[in-house]
Design an enzyme around this catalytic site. Structure first.
Site, short mmCIF file in Angstrom:
data_model
loop_
_atom_site.label_atom_id
_atom_site.label_comp_id
_atom_site.label_asym_id
_atom_site.label_seq_id
_atom_site.Cartn_x
_atom_site.Cartn_y
_atom_site.Cartn_z
N GLY A 388 -55.93 0.28 39.46
CA GLY A 388 -56.35 -1.05 39.87
C GLY A 388 -55.34 -1.84 40.66
O GLY A 388 -55.55 -3.03 40.91
N VAL A 389 -54.23 -1.20 41.09
CA VAL A 389 -53.23 -1.95 41.86
C VAL A 389 -53.41 -1.76 43.36
O VAL A 389 -52.63 -2.31 44.14
CB VAL A 389 -51.80 -1.55 41.44
N SER A 708 -38.59 5.59 23.32
CA SER A 708 -38.24 4.21 23.70
C SER A 708 -38.51 3.19 22.60
O SER A 708 -38.13 2.03 22.72
CB SER A 708 -38.99 3.81 24.97
N LYS A 751 -43.00 -2.36 31.90
CA LYS A 751 -42.82 -2.94 30.57
C LYS A 751 -42.55 -4.45 30.65
O LYS A 751 -43.10 -5.23 29.87
CB LYS A 751 -41.68 -2.23 29.84
#
Length: 802
Positions: A388-389, A708, A751
């Site tokens: 969607g970018v 992470s 993030k």
């Protein structure tokens, strides 16, 4: 006028002669002195037949004058002269329309037919020539002179020739299925040589003109030689026809029906101007319009020659035809001219896409080099980012900016190498690979081809498609890309390939090495609002049949939609929410209901439903709950890590939430670190000995893995053991070691954008990730404070409330 219809010799012998034999004897009709007394002879013109002496032939007459002639001649016992018409189409022949040479005949019997016609059984006697027509009413009457045959000088040669004619006639009867078996019987039982020659001349498959010439020939030897030559020609034709028939019969098998259908199709095509010849002509005509090298020209001529040598009804013909069709449809050395207006290109990119500055800069750099050098190999760009970018639509904008053709090639789920390299043309149904098919579709050899979803290529039983792409996406090799169907190299070096992917983890390293990777992160809140105002609202108004004044969404409403009704890096879900508003407006318009075009916040929630909570304080406002930052294939996201203590034997660790191996190991490392450093962390040994700890990551249906979340797990455990809450609006990401060192992780930009969307104000990162943060635009990080750490003690100090 009389008419003659074909009556088979078998019927004549088996039926007609039976009737005649009951009432008459042919010997009664031997030539008498009557014809020497007869001076005037009725002349009967016939069509499509020539009568010879000593031959019995039925003649069917339909007109009154012909019937009258036959009846009166039989009644008077007269001979009649039978002559052929020159033109069989004439109904009323004149004197000039009939031949002057004919045969005198006697009527043996007349048979009346039910429809009013009569059939006269006649026997020929002498050849004659018309001297003078006396009368033509009601039928022709003429004076004639008899013609005598010239006997052969060498009787033995004549008899030998007649024997040869007889043998050849029997062979013809055997080969020709249209000749009745009675003819064989008749020929064998004719003992007189002259009668045999006349019988064969009458019944042979010669034209009427040829038979007339034989009748006019007075020399029997010459007549026999001419007859023999024409019989030989007929025999050769029959033999050839039978050979073809036998050969064709051997070739017919289970596909007999298809063969005859193909024959019919071919005949129809030839009637309509199509067929194999036109196929070759069309291909040659197309080839003349092509610009290609000498090597390609030679290959084409070789293949077109192969097509000409093949049977049009064979499957190989269609394979070869399809190959040449594709070969001539390829653009080869046809190129579109690039537009080198850098300023205009920048405007095109800015108008179509808001943000994405890095990719725009890279495209403009490429265009600048291309403008200066004019022979630069097109780069292979790999756009990586969440859905969607605008990765795919960016390819279309690049094509528009360069003035090139645009082709999109979806690779998602592809698992057959032949889809890239094509099939060998020896197989029925073979086709070229999708790369060359895209080139053909574009009509130019330098289009922009978007390889969409390159990270979702599979690997099946038929090879590895991603390995087949290595040659396609190598600027040093794709100058002569080999497609199995084309069977020769094709230049892809001028093609601009743009690949898109959501993740790099599933793409082969050699394939990544051949591309220029451009990371596209998600959009900030401000960028999403701007994209909605510039593009999405207008698009949905058009798609829902609304005008520009039908509804308006201001900045507060758009901000509310983004924050409360979407959670994504791109704008695809945002577009769906705006589309829902557009459909609601369309419904009100269709029902002719009044509504306020200025959509309020309350109306947005009424249309889209209950918004998700904005505050994280209720979730993280208890000890043991930490907000972590995660990277997914659809962009960045936040996740919660919970831990809780329970009475037990102590030291037991339970983990739930569909965790992967690496994530479980991170939890184990965190607990072991706490046990080793409990004094420094302010955790009593008694709690470690008597308390069990349970770590859970919500959304248990979603698999989770990766290192992470290490510092988040350790912080959650310390928070539970110390019974102190984690500071609100704080998130963290980083890997830990057994000795408490914090290690860097990837996906920092995604993030941090996820943290911004979730309302996070403070983020804890590894010091080594500082360079990743500095590469991010400052606008993306406003209202976000980043804390850099090297060890876990620093994390605890920042995160745990005092």
């Amino acid at each position: 006028m009389t008419e003659f219809e074909d009556i088979s010799l078998e019927e004549m012998i088996s039926d007609g002669f039976d009737i005649v034999a009951e009432e008459i004897n042919l010997s009664d009709f031997a030539e008498t002195d009557k014809n020497s007394e007869q001076k005037i002879f009725p002349i009967l013109p016939v069509r499509n037949m020539v009568m010879f002496p000593n031959v019995v032939i039925p003649i069917t007459a339909g007109r009154k004058t012909s019937i009258q002639l036959l009846e009166e001649a039989q009644k008077n016992g007269d001979f009649i002269g039978i002559v052929s018409q020159k033109n069989s189409d004439l109904e009323q022949p004149s004197e000039k329309d009939i031949y002057s040479t004919g045969t005198l005949a006697k009527i043996i019997k007349i048979i009346k037919l039910p429809e009013g016609n009569i059939t006269a059984i006649t026997k020929g006697f002498h050849r004659f020539k018309i001297k003078k027509i006396i009368d033509n009413q009601p039928y022709f009457k003429a004076e004639i002179s008899k013609l005598k045959d010239t006997r052969p000088k060498d009787q033995e040669e004549y008899e030998a020739l007649l024997e040869n004619i007889k043998d050849l006639a029997l062979k013809i009867i055997e080969l020709d299925p249209n000749i009745p078996n009675a003819a064989n019987f008749a020929i064998k039982n004719i003992n007189n040589n002259d009668d045999l020659l006349n019988f064969i001349c009458t019944n042979a498959n010669f034209s009427s003109i040829a038979k007339q010439k034989l009748l006019e020939e007075k020399n029997l030897m010459t007549r026999a030689n001419q007859c023999y030559e024409m019989m030989h020609e007929d025999f050769r034709k029959l033999e050839l026809r039978n050979q073809i028939h036998q050969k064709t019969s051997k070739d017919l098998d289970k596909q007999q029906r298809e063969y005859f259908l193909n024959q019919q199709i071919r005949t129809i095509q030839e009637e309509l101007g199509g067929g194999p010849e036109s196929d070759v002509e069309d291909l040659i005509a197309k080839a003349k319009t092509k610009k290609w090298s000498k090597e390609v020209e030679e290959h084409f001529q070789k293949e077109i020659g192969r097509l000409q040598r093949q049977n049009p009804n064979s499957p190989d013909y269609n394979v070869q035809r399809n190959y040449l069709d594709f070969f001539t449809d390829l653009p080869w050395e046809t190129y579109t001219k690039d537009i080198f207006d850098i300023a205009k290109a920048e405007k095109v990119l800015d108008k179509a896409h808001f943000g994405l500055e890095d990719i725009k800069k890279r495209i403009l750099e490429h265009m600048a080099v291309l403008k200066l050098k004019n022979n630069m190999k097109s780069p292979i760009l790999l756009l990586v980012g969440p859905p969607g970018v605008g990765k795919t639509s960016l390819g279309k904008s690049i094509a528009d900016a360069l003035g090139r053709k645009y082709v999109r090639l979806s690779l998602g789920g592809l698992h057959d190498e032949s889809e890239i390299r094509g099939h060998r043309k020896t197989y029925i149904g073979a086709m070229a690979g999708r790369i060359l098919q895209s080139i053909k579709k574009s009509g130019t050899s330098n289009p922009v081809i978007v390889l969409d979803e390159i990270d979702k290529i599979g690997q099946g039983l038929h090879g590895d498609p991603s390995s087949a792409l290595l040659e396609v996406l190598d600027p040093e090799q794709n100058k002569s890309f080999y497609d199995n169907f084309l069977e020769m190299g094709y230049d892809l070096s001028k093609v601009m390939f743009i690949a898109t992917a959501n993740s790099l983890s599933t793409i082969q390293t050699p394939l990544l090495d051949r591309t220029e990777i451009i990371q596209i992160a998600g959009y900030t809140l401000e960028e999403k609002i701007e994209i909605a105002k510039r593009h999405l609202i207008k698009k949905q108004q058009e798609e829902n049949g609304l005008d520009a004044k039908s509804f308006k969404l201001g900045n507060p409403e758009l901000k509310h939609i983004v924050e409360a009704h979407t959670s994504e890096s791109g704008v695809r879900t945002l577009e769906k929410r705006i589309a829902a508003v557009g459909r609601w407006v369309a419904l009100q318009t269709a029902l002719v209901k009044e509504y306020d075009p200025k959509i309020s916040l309350e109306k947005v929630d009424e249309i889209l439903g209950v918004p998700r909570p904005k505050s994280l304080s209720e979730i993280t406002g208890v000890p043991g709950v930490v907000t972590g930052l995660a990277w997914t294939s659809v962009g960045g996201d936040i996740l919660y890590i919970e831990s809780i203590l329970s009475n037990g034997k102590g030291g037991a660790l339970t983990m739930t939430g569909n965790l992967g191996t690496v994530m479980k190991e991170s939890a184990t490392i965190a607990l072991e670190y706490i046990k080793a450093k409990h004094d420094e962390l302010g955790i009593p040994q008694e709690d470690l000995d008597k308390k069990n700890i349970h770590v859970h990551v919500p959304e248990g249906a979603t698999p989770k893995d990766g290192p992470s979340a290490g510092i988040a797990m350790l912080t959650s455990m310390v928070s539970s053991f110390k019974n102190k809450k984690v500071k609100p609006h704080l998130a963290m990401t980083g890997e830990i070691t057994l000795r408490g060192k914090v290690l860097p992780v990837g996906g920092i930009k995604e993030k941090l954008l996820a943290a911004t969307r979730a309302g996070i104000k403070d983020v804890i990162l590894c010091e080594a990730n500082r360079k990743d943060v500095e590469e991010i635009k400052k606008d993306y990080l406003k209202n976000l404070r980043v804390h850099y750490v090297n060890r876990m003690e620093e994390v605890i100090d920042i995160a745990i409330e005092e």
